[in-house]
Design a protein around this motif. Structure first.
Motif, PDB file in Angstrom:
ATOM      1  N   PRO A  50       0.836  -1.206   0.000  1.00  0.00           N
ATOM      2  CA  PRO A  50       0.000   0.000   0.000  1.00  0.00           C
ATOM      3  C   PRO A  50       0.871   1.257   0.000  1.00  0.00           C
ATOM      4  O   PRO A  50       1.932   1.263   0.598  1.00  0.00           O
ATOM      5  N   ALA A  51       0.419   2.281  -0.665  1.00  0.00           N
ATOM      6  CA  ALA A  51       1.162   3.535  -0.703  1.00  0.00           C
ATOM      7  C   ALA A  51       1.237   4.125   0.702  1.00  0.00           C
ATOM      8  O   ALA A  51       0.289   4.008   1.465  1.00  0.00           O
ATOM      9  N   PRO A  52       2.378   4.721   1.053  1.00  0.00           N
ATOM     10  CA  PRO A  52       2.468   5.321   2.396  1.00  0.00           C
ATOM     11  C   PRO A  52       1.470   6.467   2.550  1.00  0.00           C
ATOM     12  O   PRO A  52       1.186   7.151   1.577  1.00  0.00           O
ATOM     13  N   PRO A  53       0.930   6.653   3.752  1.00  0.00           N
ATOM     14  CA  PRO A  53      -0.067   7.693   3.967  1.00  0.00           C
ATOM     15  C   PRO A  53       0.492   9.079   3.701  1.00  0.00           C
ATOM     16  O   PRO A  53       1.653   9.347   4.002  1.00  0.00           O
TER      17      PRO A  53
END
Ligand code: ZN
Length: 130
Positions: free
Chosen positions: A126-129
């Motif tokens: 998942p893409a970092p926040p």
């Protein structure tokens, strides 16, 4: 050079994930026992794991990493001493190194992989926040 290292990224994606390696340590793809060959979800876990060269622990998640300055002879030496320490024939180090390098070369740096016995699959990170 491009190599496989232990990562905690995507751990927990599968219920039977585990990570007993040190983050970032070199890992190899160890031969499996019969149970592991029969099912990557066997209790022993060897059919879904990568082995840490230093910790001698296993992890179900591997990261394709670029290690600048690390050489082929560094790699074979690391493998040789780890294989010997774990009771595998150290003479296999070069063959194992060559195989792992060819394997790693196939993937993009930053790819997280899981193992299903002799099948290796990319896990989507998942893409970092933010
Ligand atoms: Zn096993």
């Amino acid at each position: 050079m491009k190599l496989l290292v232990a990562t905690s990224r995507t751990q927990g994606t599968r219920e039977n994930d585990f990570s007993f390696c040190v983050e970032g340590e070199l890992i190899w793809i160890a031969p499996c026992c019969e149970a592991g060959e029969g099912s990557p979800d066997s209790d022993c876990g060897c059919g879904r794991s990568f082995g840490g060269l230093n910790s001698h622990g296993g992890t179900t998640t591997a990261l394709v990493a670029e290690l600048p300055g690390f050489t082929y002879s560094d790699y074979t030496e690391a493998l040789r001493s780890s294989l010997a320490a774990q009771g595998w024939p150290p003479d296999a180090a070069e063959e194992v190194a060559t195989g792992l390098l060819a394997f790693s070369d196939y993937w993009e740096v930053g790819t997280v992989l899981e193992r299903r016995f002799d099948l290796f699959v990319e896990r989507l990170v998942p893409a970092p926040p933010g």
